[in-house]
Design a protein around this motif. Structure first.
Motif, PDB file in Angstrom:
ATOM      1  N   ASP A 162      39.082  33.980  40.305  1.00  0.00           N
ATOM      2  CA  ASP A 162      38.145  34.293  39.780  1.00  0.00           C
ATOM      3  C   ASP A 162      38.202  34.086  38.056  1.00  0.00           C
ATOM      4  N   MET A 163      39.524  34.778  37.685  1.00  0.00           N
ATOM      5  CA  MET A 163      39.487  34.537  36.271  1.00  0.00           C
ATOM      6  C   MET A 163      39.981  33.258  35.794  1.00  0.00           C
ATOM      7  N   ALA A 164      40.712  32.362  36.773  1.00  0.00           N
ATOM      8  CA  ALA A 164      41.308  31.063  36.434  1.00  0.00           C
ATOM      9  C   ALA A 164      39.924  30.458  36.180  1.00  0.00           C
ATOM     10  N   LEU A 165      39.026  30.533  37.098  1.00  0.00           N
ATOM     11  CA  LEU A 165      37.557  29.490  37.057  1.00  0.00           C
ATOM     12  C   LEU A 165      36.973  29.996  35.688  1.00  0.00           C
ATOM     13  N   GLY A 166      36.911  31.212  35.252  1.00  0.00           N
ATOM     14  CA  GLY A 166      36.353  31.728  33.991  1.00  0.00           C
ATOM     15  C   GLY A 166      37.011  30.818  33.008  1.00  0.00           C
ATOM     16  N   ALA A 167      38.315  30.904  33.006  1.00  0.00           N
ATOM     17  CA  ALA A 167      39.135  30.257  31.983  1.00  0.00           C
ATOM     18  C   ALA A 167      38.936  28.667  31.862  1.00  0.00           C
ATOM     19  N   SER A 168      38.649  28.144  32.902  1.00  0.00           N
ATOM     20  CA  SER A 168      38.730  26.660  33.155  1.00  0.00           C
ATOM     21  C   SER A 168      37.084  26.303  32.233  1.00  0.00           C
ATOM     22  N   LYS A 169      36.462  27.231  32.450  1.00  0.00           N
ATOM     23  CA  LYS A 169      34.895  26.987  31.334  1.00  0.00           C
ATOM     24  C   LYS A 169      35.503  27.030  29.994  1.00  0.00           C
ATOM     25  N   ALA A 170      36.249  27.928  29.479  1.00  0.00           N
ATOM     26  CA  ALA A 170      36.533  28.220  28.235  1.00  0.00           C
ATOM     27  C   ALA A 170      37.400  26.787  27.872  1.00  0.00           C
ATOM     28  N   ILE A 171      38.229  26.524  28.571  1.00  0.00           N
ATOM     29  CA  ILE A 171      39.103  25.361  28.224  1.00  0.00           C
ATOM     30  C   ILE A 171      38.074  23.886  28.165  1.00  0.00           C
ATOM     31  N   TRP A 195      59.796  36.330  25.959  1.00  0.00           N
ATOM     32  CA  TRP A 195      58.645  36.711  26.228  1.00  0.00           C
ATOM     33  C   TRP A 195      57.735  36.668  24.864  1.00  0.00           C
ATOM     34  N   ASP A 196      56.532  36.251  24.995  1.00  0.00           N
ATOM     35  CA  ASP A 196      55.676  36.241  23.869  1.00  0.00           C
ATOM     36  C   ASP A 196      54.605  36.853  24.178  1.00  0.00           C
ATOM     37  N   GLU A 197      54.275  38.362  23.728  1.00  0.00           N
ATOM     38  CA  GLU A 197      53.213  39.171  23.724  1.00  0.00           C
ATOM     39  C   GLU A 197      51.789  38.467  23.686  1.00  0.00           C
ATOM     40  N   SER A 198      51.937  37.414  22.599  1.00  0.00           N
ATOM     41  CA  SER A 198      50.525  37.003  22.138  1.00  0.00           C
ATOM     42  C   SER A 198      49.870  35.903  23.327  1.00  0.00           C
ATOM     43  N   ARG A 199      50.766  35.767  24.117  1.00  0.00           N
ATOM     44  CA  ARG A 199      50.504  34.744  25.340  1.00  0.00           C
ATOM     45  C   ARG A 199      50.001  35.336  26.504  1.00  0.00           C
ATOM     46  N   VAL A 200      49.899  36.903  26.462  1.00  0.00           N
ATOM     47  CA  VAL A 200      49.560  37.708  27.806  1.00  0.00           C
ATOM     48  C   VAL A 200      48.192  38.215  27.181  1.00  0.00           C
ATOM     49  N   LYS A 201      47.174  38.285  28.169  1.00  0.00           N
ATOM     50  CA  LYS A 201      46.059  39.007  28.107  1.00  0.00           C
ATOM     51  C   LYS A 201      45.733  39.795  29.123  1.00  0.00           C
ATOM     52  N   ASN A 202      45.380  40.994  29.045  1.00  0.00           N
ATOM     53  CA  ASN A 202      44.927  42.055  30.335  1.00  0.00           C
ATOM     54  C   ASN A 202      43.518  41.695  30.584  1.00  0.00           C
ATOM     55  N   GLY A 203      43.338  41.508  31.933  1.00  0.00           N
ATOM     56  CA  GLY A 203      41.987  41.111  32.488  1.00  0.00           C
ATOM     57  C   GLY A 203      41.479  42.257  33.412  1.00  0.00           C
ATOM     58  N   ASP A 204      40.392  41.989  34.089  1.00  0.00           N
ATOM     59  CA  ASP A 204      39.766  42.762  35.002  1.00  0.00           C
ATOM     60  C   ASP A 204      39.557  42.080  36.357  1.00  0.00           C
ATOM     61  N   SER A 205      39.689  41.039  36.345  1.00  0.00           N
ATOM     62  CA  SER A 205      39.672  40.414  37.770  1.00  0.00           C
ATOM     63  C   SER A 205      38.479  39.436  37.887  1.00  0.00           C
ATOM     64  N   THR A 206      37.496  39.573  36.736  1.00  0.00           N
ATOM     65  CA  THR A 206      36.340  38.683  37.119  1.00  0.00           C
ATOM     66  C   THR A 206      36.212  37.417  36.215  1.00  0.00           C
ATOM     67  N   MET A 207      35.379  36.595  36.625  1.00  0.00           N
ATOM     68  CA  MET A 207      35.283  35.248  35.759  1.00  0.00           C
ATOM     69  C   MET A 207      34.867  35.395  34.351  1.00  0.00           C
ATOM     70  N   THR A 208      34.058  36.277  34.242  1.00  0.00           N
ATOM     71  CA  THR A 208      33.502  36.465  32.746  1.00  0.00           C
ATOM     72  C   THR A 208      34.675  36.947  31.943  1.00  0.00           C
ATOM     73  N   ARG A 209      35.598  37.836  32.564  1.00  0.00           N
ATOM     74  CA  ARG A 209      36.927  38.326  31.728  1.00  0.00           C
ATOM     75  C   ARG A 209      37.721  37.224  31.561  1.00  0.00           C
ATOM     76  N   GLY A 210      37.832  36.487  32.641  1.00  0.00           N
ATOM     77  CA  GLY A 210      38.929  35.207  32.322  1.00  0.00           C
ATOM     78  C   GLY A 210      38.313  34.195  31.406  1.00  0.00           C
ATOM     79  N   TYR A 211      37.031  34.083  31.166  1.00  0.00           N
ATOM     80  CA  TYR A 211      36.592  33.073  30.315  1.00  0.00           C
ATOM     81  C   TYR A 211      36.625  33.657  29.091  1.00  0.00           C
ATOM     82  N   GLU A 212      36.354  34.952  28.623  1.00  0.00           N
ATOM     83  CA  GLU A 212      36.630  35.725  27.339  1.00  0.00           C
ATOM     84  C   GLU A 212      38.056  35.762  26.925  1.00  0.00           C
TER      85      GLU A 212
END
Length: 340
Positions: A248-257, A210-227
């Motif tokens: 939704d967070m996966a879609l936000g994350a895709s833009k950041a990637i 388990w690596d704490e640095s790889r886990v981020k707590n979100g809020d279900s939105t695209m914006t938060r997934g992106y951030e």
């Protein structure tokens, strides 16, 4: 104002006969029923259904409290709920619980005061103790979606969140990924806890620390997934796959990637959860977990109506998810080709 007496006079029947036609009680000839309905139409008579519901302690309706009206998920749920309620010849009354236990309790009480035959509650935050107290305090049958309340299992229609998340992450591991990041849905909710635990279970089963640095707590939105994906990429913590606990967070994350100059899936494999309509249209198509929400709400309404009719209800098994595999996942750095 047109009254029932006016209708009885126009139809040439007694007021008691008009009452039997409106309430669907007693035996009335079909020709007489048609006389009454014709008279009502000619006079523009509108029965006072609220008064009737108070008198008969029923409104021929099913109440539904949802956490929020936002998102495709609840849109799908409401559409199917309306169809299923109508198939039983009943009316659906929907209200917003505003995603707080206090407002959800108020919404349930309001529907009970309106003499709904039964009420369905979709809650994300209310505790098991509060749910049981609500079941005991109102005089209307209550069915709960999205929660497993052990003392009232026969009233609960819920999804096996933890195992579904486990299967998704185990699939990523089977594809040769060991450095797997995770963006959670609200961790204060039972759903958030269960999906994160499924992620941890899969890592533990396969001996991945388990690596704490790889886990981020979100809020279900695209914006938060992106951030949060931006934060993961900026942290320089390596990861070859990302498990986002909703689409939704996966879609936000895709833009950041993509903005970071990385490619899906060649550089980072991406897995979501919920199978939102947009998942199949992402380029490449998003691998995700399908939740059978249509079947769940149909089951909840059927059980609510059975409860309202005093029919015994055995507990039902939790619903399970299905992995929907699209093009957003590819073999990772630890992938081993199966032996020929």
């Amino acid at each position: 104002m047109v009254t029932m007496r006016d209708v009885s006079a126009r139809a040439g029947v007694s007021k008691a006969t008009v009452s039997r036609v409106l309430n669907g009680t007693g035996q009335v000839k079909e020709s007489t029923r048609q006389q009454v309905f014709s008279a009502m139409e000619e006079l523009g008579y509108r029965p006072n259904f609220l008064a009737r519901s108070l008198a008969h302690r029923t409104s021929n309706s099913i109440g539904l409290v949802v956490s929020t009206f936002d998102g495709f998920y609840f849109g799908r749920l409401l559409q199917q709920a309306s169809r299923q309620t109508e198939s039983h010849g009943k009316q659906l009354i929907v209200t917003d619980g505003h995603d707080t236990p206090e407002r959800e309790r108020e919404a349930v009480q309001m529907l009970a005061d309106r003499q709904c035959d039964a009420i369905i509650l979709y809650t994300r935050h209310m505790s098991e103790q509060a749910i049981m107290a609500l079941i005991d305090s109102i005089n209307v049958p209550l069915v709960v979606i999205n929660r497993d309340v052990k003392e009232a299992r026969e009233r609960c229609v819920f999804f096996e969140q933890r195992n579904a998340a486990f299967q998704a992450v185990e699939y990523l591991i089977a594809q040769g990924h060991r450095e797997i990041a995770c963006i959670t849905v609200p961790i204060a909710t039972p759903t958030g806890k269960a999906r994160l635990q499924g992620y941890r279970d899969a890592l533990e089963k396969h001996g991945i620390a388990w690596d704490e640095s790889r886990v981020k707590n979100g809020d279900s939105t695209m914006t938060r997934g992106y951030e949060l994906c931006q934060a993961l990429l900026a942290s320089r913590t390596p990861f070859s796959a990302l498990f986002a606990c909703n689409d939704d967070m996966a879609l936000g994350a895709s833009k950041a990637i993509y903005q970071a100059g990385r490619r899906i899936p060649q550089d980072i494999s991406l897995f979501g959860f919920d199978d939102a309509p947009s998942a199949r249209w992402l380029e490449p198509g998003l691998s995700t977990v399908y939740l059978p929400i249509d079947t769940m709400i149909v089951t909840a309404i059927d059980r609510a109506i059975m409860l309202a009719s005093d029919q015994p209800l055995p507990p039902i098994a939790p619903f399970t998810g299905t992995l929907v595999l699209r093009e957003s996942v590819t073999a990772g750095p630890h992938y081993r080709h199966p032996a020929a």
